[in-house]
Design a protein around this motif. Structure first.
Motif, PDB file in Angstrom:
ATOM      1  N   ILE A   3       6.844  -1.051   1.168  1.00 26.21           N
ATOM      2  CA  ILE A   3       5.476  -0.914   1.822  1.00 26.21           C
ATOM      3  C   ILE A   3       4.383  -0.386   0.734  1.00 26.21           C
ATOM      4  O   ILE A   3       3.158  -0.859   1.331  1.00 26.21           O
ATOM      5  N   LEU A   4       4.698   0.268  -0.143  1.00 30.36           N
ATOM      6  CA  LEU A   4       3.515   0.804  -1.043  1.00 30.36           C
ATOM      7  C   LEU A   4       2.693   0.043  -1.647  1.00 30.36           C
ATOM      8  O   LEU A   4       1.532   0.090  -1.929  1.00 30.36           O
ATOM      9  N   PHE A   5       3.056  -1.554  -1.575  1.00 30.37           N
ATOM     10  CA  PHE A   5       2.328  -2.536  -2.100  1.00 30.37           C
ATOM     11  C   PHE A   5       0.980  -2.878  -0.993  1.00 30.37           C
ATOM     12  O   PHE A   5       0.109  -3.085  -1.754  1.00 30.37           O
ATOM     13  N   PHE A   6       1.243  -2.269   0.017  1.00 28.97           N
ATOM     14  CA  PHE A   6       0.058  -2.583   0.919  1.00 28.97           C
ATOM     15  C   PHE A   6      -0.996  -1.216   1.135  1.00 28.97           C
ATOM     16  O   PHE A   6      -1.865  -1.199   1.708  1.00 28.97           O
ATOM     17  N   LEU A   7      -0.423  -0.253   0.174  1.00 32.81           N
ATOM     18  CA  LEU A   7      -1.177   1.159   0.713  1.00 32.81           C
ATOM     19  C   LEU A   7      -2.591   1.315   0.167  1.00 32.81           C
ATOM     20  O   LEU A   7      -2.691   0.879  -0.934  1.00 32.81           O
ATOM     21  N   GLN A  12      -9.200   6.672  -1.373  1.00 39.66           N
ATOM     22  CA  GLN A  12     -10.122   5.672  -0.932  1.00 39.66           C
ATOM     23  C   GLN A  12      -9.979   5.559   0.654  1.00 39.66           C
ATOM     24  O   GLN A  12     -10.632   4.365   1.137  1.00 39.66           O
ATOM     25  N   VAL A  13      -9.746   6.474   1.072  1.00 46.10           N
ATOM     26  CA  VAL A  13      -9.650   6.438   2.707  1.00 46.10           C
ATOM     27  C   VAL A  13     -10.492   7.757   3.292  1.00 46.10           C
ATOM     28  O   VAL A  13     -10.542   8.761   2.684  1.00 46.10           O
ATOM     29  N   ALA A  14     -11.333   7.367   4.457  1.00 45.07           N
ATOM     30  CA  ALA A  14     -12.028   8.395   5.015  1.00 45.07           C
ATOM     31  C   ALA A  14     -11.251   8.884   5.919  1.00 45.07           C
ATOM     32  O   ALA A  14     -10.272   8.359   6.781  1.00 45.07           O
ATOM     33  N   TYR A  15     -11.308  10.342   5.936  1.00 47.38           N
ATOM     34  CA  TYR A  15     -10.602  11.189   6.937  1.00 47.38           C
ATOM     35  C   TYR A  15     -11.379  12.391   7.258  1.00 47.38           C
ATOM     36  O   TYR A  15     -12.479  12.504   6.626  1.00 47.38           O
ATOM     37  N   VAL A  16     -10.973  13.170   8.114  1.00 47.44           N
ATOM     38  CA  VAL A  16     -11.463  14.400   8.703  1.00 47.44           C
ATOM     39  C   VAL A  16     -10.280  15.425   8.430  1.00 47.44           C
ATOM     40  O   VAL A  16      -9.240  15.144   8.571  1.00 47.44           O
ATOM     41  N   GLU A  17     -10.978  16.650   8.533  1.00 48.19           N
ATOM     42  CA  GLU A  17      -9.899  17.771   8.332  1.00 48.19           C
ATOM     43  C   GLU A  17     -10.107  18.554   9.712  1.00 48.19           C
ATOM     44  O   GLU A  17     -11.046  18.166  10.653  1.00 48.19           O
ATOM     45  N   VAL A 108       0.585   6.902   5.862  1.00 45.95           N
ATOM     46  CA  VAL A 108       1.855   6.956   5.097  1.00 45.95           C
ATOM     47  C   VAL A 108       1.868   8.386   4.402  1.00 45.95           C
ATOM     48  O   VAL A 108       1.037   8.872   4.121  1.00 45.95           O
ATOM     49  N   LEU A 109       3.247   8.697   4.590  1.00 46.17           N
ATOM     50  CA  LEU A 109       3.499  10.260   4.340  1.00 46.17           C
ATOM     51  C   LEU A 109       4.295  10.355   3.011  1.00 46.17           C
ATOM     52  O   LEU A 109       5.370   9.489   2.983  1.00 46.17           O
ATOM     53  N   ASP A 110       4.463  11.125   1.962  1.00 47.94           N
ATOM     54  CA  ASP A 110       5.203  11.461   1.141  1.00 47.94           C
ATOM     55  C   ASP A 110       6.531  12.233   1.611  1.00 47.94           C
ATOM     56  O   ASP A 110       6.530  12.689   2.744  1.00 47.94           O
ATOM     57  N   VAL A 114       3.046  14.932   3.114  1.00 47.56           N
ATOM     58  CA  VAL A 114       1.726  14.991   2.887  1.00 47.56           C
ATOM     59  C   VAL A 114       1.066  13.415   3.053  1.00 47.56           C
ATOM     60  O   VAL A 114       1.750  12.480   2.525  1.00 47.56           O
ATOM     61  N   PHE A 115      -0.183  13.447   3.570  1.00 53.15           N
ATOM     62  CA  PHE A 115      -0.791  12.105   3.528  1.00 53.15           C
ATOM     63  C   PHE A 115      -0.945  11.400   2.285  1.00 53.15           C
ATOM     64  O   PHE A 115      -1.602  12.114   1.467  1.00 53.15           O
ATOM     65  N   MET A 116      -0.463  10.325   2.101  1.00 57.56           N
ATOM     66  CA  MET A 116      -0.542   9.656   0.888  1.00 57.56           C
ATOM     67  C   MET A 116      -1.925   8.584   1.015  1.00 57.56           C
ATOM     68  O   MET A 116      -2.637   8.190  -0.082  1.00 57.56           O
ATOM     69  N   GLY A 117      -1.896   8.002   2.123  1.00 55.38           N
ATOM     70  CA  GLY A 117      -3.077   6.984   2.519  1.00 55.38           C
ATOM     71  C   GLY A 117      -2.618   6.234   3.832  1.00 55.38           C
ATOM     72  O   GLY A 117      -1.731   6.570   4.607  1.00 55.38           O
ATOM     73  N   ILE A 118      -3.247   4.922   3.900  1.00 53.65           N
ATOM     74  CA  ILE A 118      -2.899   4.146   5.002  1.00 53.65           C
ATOM     75  C   ILE A 118      -2.331   2.737   4.616  1.00 53.65           C
ATOM     76  O   ILE A 118      -2.943   2.290   3.495  1.00 53.65           O
ATOM     77  N   ILE A 119      -1.815   2.079   5.464  1.00 53.97           N
ATOM     78  CA  ILE A 119      -1.713   0.624   5.496  1.00 53.97           C
ATOM     79  C   ILE A 119      -2.340  -0.216   6.790  1.00 53.97           C
ATOM     80  O   ILE A 119      -2.133   0.234   7.727  1.00 53.97           O
ATOM     81  N   THR A 120      -3.118  -1.055   6.683  1.00 51.72           N
ATOM     82  CA  THR A 120      -3.991  -1.393   7.612  1.00 51.72           C
ATOM     83  C   THR A 120      -3.117  -2.907   8.066  1.00 51.72           C
ATOM     84  O   THR A 120      -2.426  -3.407   7.159  1.00 51.72           O
ATOM     85  N   ARG A 121      -3.099  -3.158   9.264  1.00 53.15           N
ATOM     86  CA  ARG A 121      -2.793  -3.918  10.032  1.00 53.15           C
ATOM     87  C   ARG A 121      -2.997  -5.669   9.188  1.00 53.15           C
ATOM     88  O   ARG A 121      -2.317  -6.477   9.113  1.00 53.15           O
ATOM     89  N   LYS A 122      -4.428  -5.381   9.121  1.00 51.69           N
ATOM     90  CA  LYS A 122      -5.129  -6.679   8.276  1.00 51.69           C
ATOM     91  C   LYS A 122      -4.499  -7.060   7.123  1.00 51.69           C
ATOM     92  O   LYS A 122      -4.493  -8.164   6.744  1.00 51.69           O
ATOM     93  N   ALA A 123      -4.238  -6.047   6.135  1.00 50.13           N
ATOM     94  CA  ALA A 123      -3.464  -6.272   4.830  1.00 50.13           C
ATOM     95  C   ALA A 123      -2.168  -6.883   5.255  1.00 50.13           C
ATOM     96  O   ALA A 123      -1.924  -7.747   4.444  1.00 50.13           O
ATOM     97  N   ILE A 124      -1.596  -6.449   6.101  1.00 47.21           N
ATOM     98  CA  ILE A 124      -0.093  -7.095   6.188  1.00 47.21           C
ATOM     99  C   ILE A 124      -0.131  -8.721   6.837  1.00 47.21           C
ATOM    100  O   ILE A 124       0.494  -9.427   6.288  1.00 47.21           O
ATOM    101  N   ILE A 125      -1.177  -8.766   7.817  1.00 44.73           N
ATOM    102  CA  ILE A 125      -1.334 -10.014   8.331  1.00 44.73           C
ATOM    103  C   ILE A 125      -1.799 -10.809   6.977  1.00 44.73           C
ATOM    104  O   ILE A 125      -1.228 -12.102   6.883  1.00 44.73           O
TER     105      ILE A 125
END
Length: 136
Positions: A3-7, A12-17, A108-110, A114-125
């Motif tokens: 699944i890391l292929f899509f990460l 590169q991800v916007a997030y808030v604390e 996605v978590l390690d 810990v937060f590693m990033g996200i996988i979007t539905r768009k990337a999978i489709i």
């Protein structure tokens, strides 16, 4: 398939604390053009996802809300309408697909959570539509 292929990595991800205010969160959503954004704690652990709708309903329910109050309202005071589930980096593709059915993105978590990033539905489709790929 890994699944890391899509990460999309955290860098590169916007997030808030979880220390951000309602105003800071709204501005981050606006600046990035997102409708939802992950919330992390100071250790980098994923806590929740807040959406524009969450902010809207919170403001609607607090008639006295103004710019000054939004600067002093912690984002963790806002109720989250959706429970956006995270997945481990070594999860199976089927598990990722099941979450992506109901979420625009999957955090996605390690191994330490810990937060590693996200996988979007768009990337999978896009991946599966291109060249008619299958899950196997």
């Amino acid at each position: 398939m890994n699944i890391l292929f899509f990460l999309i990595p955290k860098s590169q991800v916007a997030y808030v604390e979880d220390t951000f205010t309602l105003r800071q969160t709204a501005e981050k959503l606006e600046n990035h053009g997102y409708s939802a954004i992950p919330i992390l704690n100071k250790e980098g652990r994923y806590l929740a996802t807040v959406s524009e709708g969450d902010l809207f309903w919170y403001i609607k329910e607090h008639n006295e809300m103004n710019y000054h109050l939004a600067e002093n309202t912690n984002i963790m005071n806002v109720p989250f309408s959706r429970d956006v589930k995270a997945i481990s980096f070594n999860a199976r593709m089927e598990d990722l697909l099941n979450l992506a059915l109901t979420q625009n993105f999957v955090p996605v978590l390690d191994d330490s959570g810990v937060f590693m990033g996200i996988i979007t539905r768009k990337a999978i489709i896009e991946y599966f539509v291109k060249d008619g790929k299958t899950i196997n």
